[in-house]
Structures are given as C-alpha cells and as structure tokens.
Design an enzyme around this catalytic site. Structure first.
Site: not given
Ligand code: NAP
Length: 257
Positions: A63-64, A156, A160, A191
């Site tokens: 957990d980060v 958020y 960010k 995602t």
């Molecule tokens: P996601 O599908 O919701 O996946 C989030 C990941 O983060 C999961 O592997 C989850 O794993 C992990 N996570 C959540 N809380 C955590 C914690 N406390 N400690 C460690 N791991 C944690 O999200 P995503 O879309 O892949 O997003 C990944 C990154 O990209 C994020 O920083 C997000 O803000 C950024 N981003 C996403 C988008 C988009 O459109 N999807 C756009 C811009 C930026 P567990 O639940 O197993 O811990």
C-alpha cells in the site's frame, strides 16, 4: 526498446490497469520487475503470467500510503536484482468524486496519502537505491487534471498538480546526479478508474464514449518508452499522449479526429 533488457524496474499499483500494462511492456523488453499492489492474488497471477514468458519478477503486497511497505518493496527489488534502474510511481485513485464541501475528509485525505504521499514514498526510498547504481529514470503517472480543473475532482486535481510539482522538484534536485524524472499524462485510458468515473456521472469525462479511451497497453508502452534514452529530453515535465506528436514519438496511432 532493446536497451531496457536487464533493467531493474519497480512499479507500484501493478495489479491492474496501466500498472499491469506497464509491467507487460517492460517484461516484453526483457526487464526485471519488482511489482507492488494491495491485491496480492491479482498481482500473483500477473507475476505467474510474466514468468511464463521468461521474465524475472518479485512481488510484494504494498500500500503506497504506507512508507514502510514502499521501503520494503524497494528492498525486495535490490535484494532480488542488485539494484533499481527505473521507478514507476503508478498507484493512484480517483475518489472522492463530488463537490468539495460534500466530500468525506477521510476519503479526501486518503487521496493525498495515495496519490501524493505514495509518490513521495516511492521517491524517498527509490532514489537512494537508484543513486547507488549511478542514476536511473522515474516515471510518475500524471493527468490532464494536474493542470486543468474538473468539476467534482478536487482531490484528484490537487494531488496530481502536487505530483507534477514533485516531478519538477525531484528533477531540479537530482538531475545532475544521473536521475531523470518525467510525468506521463496518458489522456483517458480504458481501465477500472474510467469505469468508476463513468459510474459517477460527474463532469464531462464521465460522459465520454468508452471507445475514445486508449487501451491500457498503449499507456504501458508509453511508460516503458519514457524509460529509454529516446525520451532523454523529457526531464522534469509531463509528457502527453493526447496529441499526435506525443503518440508519434511512442509509435502509437494518432488520436482520432
Ligand atoms: P486502476 O485501473 O484503478 O488501477 C489502479 C492501480 O493502483 C491498481 O493496480 C491498484 O491495485 C493500485 N492502487 C490503488 N490504491 C493503491 C494503494 N493505496 N497502494 C498501492 N496500489 C494501489 O487505475 P489506472 O487507470 O490504471 O491508473 C493508474 C495511474 O494512472 C493512476 O495514477 C491514475 O491517476 C493515472 N491516470 C489514469 C488515467 C485513466 O484514464 N485511466 C488517466 C490519467 C492518469 P490494488 O487495488 O491491488 O492496490
């Protein structure tokens, strides 16, 4: 991305979404992987898949928001592979979604703990390991929300924006010691996070048709590309995948329309 062969890469939030796609992209390039997330079962399944394809992988429940857990993940990487070359601060969450004065303070604080302090923890424990090996690359997952306001996303957007400043600060402090820090602003990615956004019905992003989101594989490929020398000019900035120039540099199709 041949130069990534043998590189020691640590990814937070690697169980799903962009983190898992990044792990697959680095594994395909021959990198060694230290993967963390909270869901050990999903993380274990991903590690098995990557090992079957020949990758060296270690996993830790991480957990980060927990500094000691992030330190232990870095230690696991160094113990297994002898060092750390690439740190991907990917773990993040979108909640709480809602008008600021109606948000739960504990949930708002959790966004700070994960999205901002989680990145700090990665840097705090990852940088010494990278410096010990002469340097490396940090990729922080950013967002258009770092520089634009979106209704209902105060936590958020604020976290960010703070991560973008951490990218800049870290580059300024460590750039002359072989460290390069870059943010990735991937645009919208298909995602679980986008599913949560859609379900909320709040602001224009939730109204987007699912087909406009890029696949997580594209974002993962961009993360791996950012760790190569091709991206050496991108120090201390957020690199965007939303325009044609950015897509072209990574070798991805141009945006539609
Ligand atoms: P996601 O599908 O919701 O996946 C989030 C990941 O983060 C999961 O592997 C989850 O794993 C992990 N996570 C959540 N809380 C955590 C914690 N406390 N400690 C460690 N791991 C944690 O999200 P995503 O879309 O892949 O997003 C990944 C990154 O990209 C994020 O920083 C997000 O803000 C950024 N981003 C996403 C988008 C988009 O459109 N999807 C756009 C811009 C930026 P567990 O639940 O197993 O811990």
């Amino acid at each position: 991305m041949e130069e990534l062969r043998g590189r020691r890469v640590l990814i937070t939030g690697a169980s799903r979404g962009i983190g898992a796609a990044s792990a697959r992209a680095f594994a395909e390039a021959g990198a060694k992987l230290a993967l963390g997330a909270r869901d050990e079962r999903t993380l274990g399944a991903l590690a098995d898949e990557l090992r079957e394809r020949g990758a060296d992988v270690v996993t830790r429940r991480c957990d980060v928001a927990d500094a000691a857990a992030v330190a232990a993940l870095v230690d696991a990487c160094v113990d297994a592979f002898g060092g750390l070359d690439v740190l991907v601060n990917n773990a993040g969450l979108i909640e709480p979604i809602g008008q600021l004065a109606e948000t739960d303070p504990a949930e708002w604080g959790q966004a700070v703990d994960v999205n901002l302090k989680g990145v700090y923890h990665g840097l705090r424990y990852g940088l010494p390991a990278m410096l010990a090996g002469g340097g490396g690359v940090v990729v922080n997952l950013s967002s258009g929300a770092a520089t634009f306001t979106l209704d209902g996303w105060s936590a958020y957007c604020a976290t960010k924006a703070a991560v973008l400043m951490l990218t800049r600060c870290t580059q300024a402090e460590y750039g002359d010691r072989g460290i390069r820090v870059v943010g990735l602003s991937p645009g919208t990615v298909a995602t679980d996070m986008q599913a949560t956004i859609k379900e909320s019905g709040v602001n224009a992003v939730s109204q987007l048709d699912w087909s406009v989101h890029i696949p997580s594989e594209w974002a993962g490929r961009a993360v791996a590309w950012l760790a190569t020398d091709d991206a050496a000019d991108l120090a201390g900035v957020d690199f965007s995948l939303t325009d044609e120039a950015g897509r072209r540099r990574v070798g991805l199709p141009a945006p539609k329309g």
